[in-house]
Scaffold this active site. Sequence first.
Site, PDB file in Angstrom:
ATOM      1  N   ARG A 188       0.852  -1.200   0.000  1.00 22.49           N
ATOM      2  CA  ARG A 188       0.000   0.000   0.000  1.00 22.49           C
ATOM      3  C   ARG A 188       0.878   1.237   0.000  1.00 22.49           C
ATOM      4  O   ARG A 188       1.013   1.935   1.001  1.00 22.49           O
ATOM      5  CB  ARG A 188      -0.951  -0.073   1.167  1.00 22.49           C
ATOM      6  CG  ARG A 188      -1.904  -1.226   0.922  1.00 22.49           C
ATOM      7  CD  ARG A 188      -3.075  -1.244   1.803  1.00 22.49           C
ATOM      8  NE  ARG A 188      -4.253  -1.626   1.039  1.00 22.49           N
ATOM      9  CZ  ARG A 188      -5.419  -1.874   1.568  1.00 22.49           C
ATOM     10  NH1 ARG A 188      -5.579  -1.761   2.858  1.00 22.49           N
ATOM     11  NH2 ARG A 188      -6.436  -2.211   0.818  1.00 22.49           N
ATOM     12  N   GLN A 199      -1.041   2.610  -5.998  1.00 25.70           N
ATOM     13  CA  GLN A 199      -2.462   2.876  -5.727  1.00 25.70           C
ATOM     14  C   GLN A 199      -3.367   2.465  -6.893  1.00 25.70           C
ATOM     15  O   GLN A 199      -4.450   1.934  -6.688  1.00 25.70           O
ATOM     16  CB  GLN A 199      -2.674   4.353  -5.402  1.00 25.70           C
ATOM     17  CG  GLN A 199      -2.574   4.612  -3.907  1.00 25.70           C
ATOM     18  CD  GLN A 199      -2.758   6.055  -3.528  1.00 25.70           C
ATOM     19  OE1 GLN A 199      -2.808   6.928  -4.381  1.00 25.70           O
ATOM     20  NE2 GLN A 199      -2.846   6.307  -2.246  1.00 25.70           N
ATOM     21  N   SER A 250      -8.526  -2.635  -2.801  1.00 20.41           N
ATOM     22  CA  SER A 250      -9.243  -1.382  -2.543  1.00 20.41           C
ATOM     23  C   SER A 250     -10.362  -1.176  -3.557  1.00 20.41           C
ATOM     24  O   SER A 250     -11.459  -0.749  -3.204  1.00 20.41           O
ATOM     25  CB  SER A 250      -8.287  -0.184  -2.602  1.00 20.41           C
ATOM     26  OG  SER A 250      -7.450  -0.196  -1.490  1.00 20.41           O
ATOM     27  N   TYR A 280      -2.757  -1.518   7.950  1.00 15.90           N
ATOM     28  CA  TYR A 280      -3.837  -2.415   8.347  1.00 15.90           C
ATOM     29  C   TYR A 280      -3.974  -2.428   9.874  1.00 15.90           C
ATOM     30  O   TYR A 280      -3.016  -2.149  10.598  1.00 15.90           O
ATOM     31  CB  TYR A 280      -3.526  -3.855   7.899  1.00 15.90           C
ATOM     32  CG  TYR A 280      -3.659  -4.084   6.417  1.00 15.90           C
ATOM     33  CD1 TYR A 280      -4.898  -4.099   5.808  1.00 15.90           C
ATOM     34  CD2 TYR A 280      -2.537  -4.319   5.634  1.00 15.90           C
ATOM     35  CE1 TYR A 280      -5.022  -4.340   4.450  1.00 15.90           C
ATOM     36  CE2 TYR A 280      -2.646  -4.557   4.271  1.00 15.90           C
ATOM     37  CZ  TYR A 280      -3.903  -4.569   3.689  1.00 15.90           C
ATOM     38  OH  TYR A 280      -4.024  -4.798   2.355  1.00 15.90           O
TER      39      TYR A 280
HETATM   40  P1  NAD Z   1      -9.331  -4.099   6.000  1.00 11.98           P
HETATM   41  O1  NAD Z   1     -10.288  -4.560   4.955  1.00 11.98           O
HETATM   42  O2  NAD Z   1      -8.208  -4.972   6.385  1.00 11.98           O
HETATM   43  O3  NAD Z   1     -10.198  -3.809   7.334  1.00 11.98           O
HETATM   44  C1  NAD Z   1     -11.345  -3.005   7.312  1.00 11.98           C
HETATM   45  C2  NAD Z   1     -11.324  -2.094   8.521  1.00 11.98           C
HETATM   46  O4  NAD Z   1     -11.629  -2.845   9.710  1.00 11.98           O
HETATM   47  C3  NAD Z   1      -9.998  -1.398   8.781  1.00 11.98           C
HETATM   48  O5  NAD Z   1     -10.190  -0.005   8.731  1.00 11.98           O
HETATM   49  C4  NAD Z   1      -9.600  -1.891  10.170  1.00 11.98           C
HETATM   50  O6  NAD Z   1      -8.926  -0.892  10.921  1.00 11.98           O
HETATM   51  C5  NAD Z   1     -10.950  -2.232  10.773  1.00 11.98           C
HETATM   52  N1  NAD Z   1     -10.922  -3.108  11.955  1.00 11.98           N
HETATM   53  C6  NAD Z   1     -10.144  -4.197  12.210  1.00 11.98           C
HETATM   54  N2  NAD Z   1     -10.439  -4.707  13.421  1.00 11.98           N
HETATM   55  C7  NAD Z   1     -11.445  -3.948  13.940  1.00 11.98           C
HETATM   56  C8  NAD Z   1     -12.190  -3.979  15.162  1.00 11.98           C
HETATM   57  N3  NAD Z   1     -11.952  -4.892  16.119  1.00 11.98           N
HETATM   58  N4  NAD Z   1     -13.143  -3.020  15.356  1.00 11.98           N
HETATM   59  C9  NAD Z   1     -13.380  -2.078  14.422  1.00 11.98           C
HETATM   60  N5  NAD Z   1     -12.716  -1.996  13.252  1.00 11.98           N
HETATM   61  C10 NAD Z   1     -11.755  -2.924  13.029  1.00 11.98           C
HETATM   62  O7  NAD Z   1      -8.735  -2.673   5.665  1.00 11.98           O
HETATM   63  P2  NAD Z   1      -8.728  -1.854   4.299  1.00 11.98           P
HETATM   64  O8  NAD Z   1     -10.062  -1.308   4.069  1.00 11.98           O
HETATM   65  O9  NAD Z   1      -8.186  -2.727   3.237  1.00 11.98           O
HETATM   66  O10 NAD Z   1      -7.713  -0.638   4.539  1.00 11.98           O
HETATM   67  C11 NAD Z   1      -6.959  -0.426   5.702  1.00 11.98           C
HETATM   68  C12 NAD Z   1      -6.259   0.931   5.609  1.00 11.98           C
HETATM   69  O11 NAD Z   1      -5.323   0.991   4.552  1.00 11.98           O
HETATM   70  C13 NAD Z   1      -7.201   2.105   5.374  1.00 11.98           C
HETATM   71  O12 NAD Z   1      -6.758   3.187   6.154  1.00 11.98           O
HETATM   72  C14 NAD Z   1      -6.993   2.459   3.967  1.00 11.98           C
HETATM   73  O13 NAD Z   1      -7.310   3.818   3.693  1.00 11.98           O
HETATM   74  C15 NAD Z   1      -5.520   2.198   3.826  1.00 11.98           C
HETATM   75  N6  NAD Z   1      -5.166   2.019   2.423  1.00 11.98           N
HETATM   76  C16 NAD Z   1      -4.035   2.635   1.934  1.00 11.98           C
HETATM   77  C17 NAD Z   1      -3.697   2.488   0.600  1.00 11.98           C
HETATM   78  C18 NAD Z   1      -2.473   3.150   0.031  1.00 11.98           C
HETATM   79  O14 NAD Z   1      -1.869   3.940   0.710  1.00 11.98           O
HETATM   80  N7  NAD Z   1      -2.114   2.831  -1.195  1.00 11.98           N
HETATM   81  C19 NAD Z   1      -4.460   1.702  -0.229  1.00 11.98           C
HETATM   82  C20 NAD Z   1      -5.588   1.062   0.314  1.00 11.98           C
HETATM   83  C21 NAD Z   1      -5.926   1.236   1.653  1.00 11.98           C
END
Ligand code: NAD
Length: 390
Positions: free
Chosen positions: A128, A133, A139, A235
């Site tokens: 990430r 991106q 995503s 994550y």
């Molecule tokens: P994910 O699908 O792994 O998880 C979904 C969400 O569940 C996450 O936000 C996580 O913090 C949350 N979670 C986990 N345990 C939990 C709990 N016990 N209670 C409540 N929430 C809980 O995550 P994702 O959607 O794939 O993305 C994670 C992060 O990465 C986000 O901040 C996203 O913006 C970031 N991201 C960055 C890039 C990049 O920089 N290129 C790309 C994609 C995502």
Amino acid sequence: MIIGVPKESFPGERRVAMVPASIPLLTKAKCEVVVEDGAGLAAGYTDAAYAEKGAKLLPSRAEVFAAADIIIQVLCYGANDQTGREELPLMRSGQVLIGFLRPLGSPHTVAEIATKGLTAFSVELMPRITRSQNMDALSAMATVCGYKAVLQAADALPRFFPMLTTAAGTITPARVLVLGAGVAGLQAIATARRLGAVASAYDVRPAVKEQIHSLGGRYVELPLETGQSEDHRGYAKQQDEAFLQRQRELLTRVIADSDVVISTATVPGKRAPLLITADMVKRMAPGSVIVDLASERGGNCELTRLNERIIVHGVTIFGYFNLASTVPYHASQMYSRNLTAFLLNLLKDGQLNIDLQDEITRDTLVTRDRAVVHHLLAPAQPQPAAPQPS
Ligand code: NAD
């Protein structure tokens, strides 16, 4: 290099790995694209559209696998645990496989793919970083799922989503709670807001608070010590059972006051955290809806049944996985752009260039030279040296 696009074979899958608009970008990069007849039809892309953009149509799956140097798929063997195995005999040593492989959930399959001599790249392991991106398929698909989850909930809820002022009285807006404000969760908030609902969200990563606010959502503050809740990849880290127990206690009231709960909470490689117990469901008003987007990873709700819609204590609980496949036109378009960007990064002068100094290539490569080479899957094997800062 010949890039092959077979029709997806997972039952009910409607996406396709490449849409016609991506083909000129690859032919310009000295590649040929071969597509199985009808591969894009379920997503809304005709054979004629592929042919018009320069692809060669082949009548059978076996011919696509035989002709291609690189096979691209949405659900490869591993992620496709139903029919994926049937593809192995069609592949040959040295061939490249790119797509969703669910490598952390199906290590045995990855081992089989390695034994076959395939060079496999798993899009789930995309780093990430800013540069990748546009290649981030997780995503892209999470965006589709977050959107569709809200539509599912709105359809099942016996209430309006928006506030309405009518001659027959005022309708109060639906209250939508999102648990886990990652990519899917943020899209769910945005979609719920567009439909006029009041949206609130909770996540263990406090960094998401601003993002929730920027979408017009309310951040649910829980008096919980989240500490270092985010890993270096962005994550969530796995929380211990005492934390989750306290989290459930604090969420009980918030969930009971919600008409809709969209849960998306996951931790890479682990079972999804249990956030909603049967007792918490019982406390919700009849007619309420839960959409559990973590169903495939064990579910955030104790009552979720994988790939089913059930009603318990008057609450409708959706446990469907593969929601991205239900918006196949745009899901395929997004995925195709992800893979095209990835392929263009992987190819040099029309030839495969596996550069392990490139973080994108190194982090997504799972099998090569008959071995499982990814450090998350084969910790005992020697690792390629990380690039030194210049
Ligand atoms: P994910 O699908 O792994 O998880 C979904 C969400 O569940 C996450 O936000 C996580 O913090 C949350 N979670 C986990 N345990 C939990 C709990 N016990 N209670 C409540 N929430 C809980 O995550 P994702 O959607 O794939 O993305 C994670 C992060 O990465 C986000 O901040 C996203 O913006 C970031 N991201 C960055 C890039 C990049 O920089 N290129 C790309 C994609 C995502």
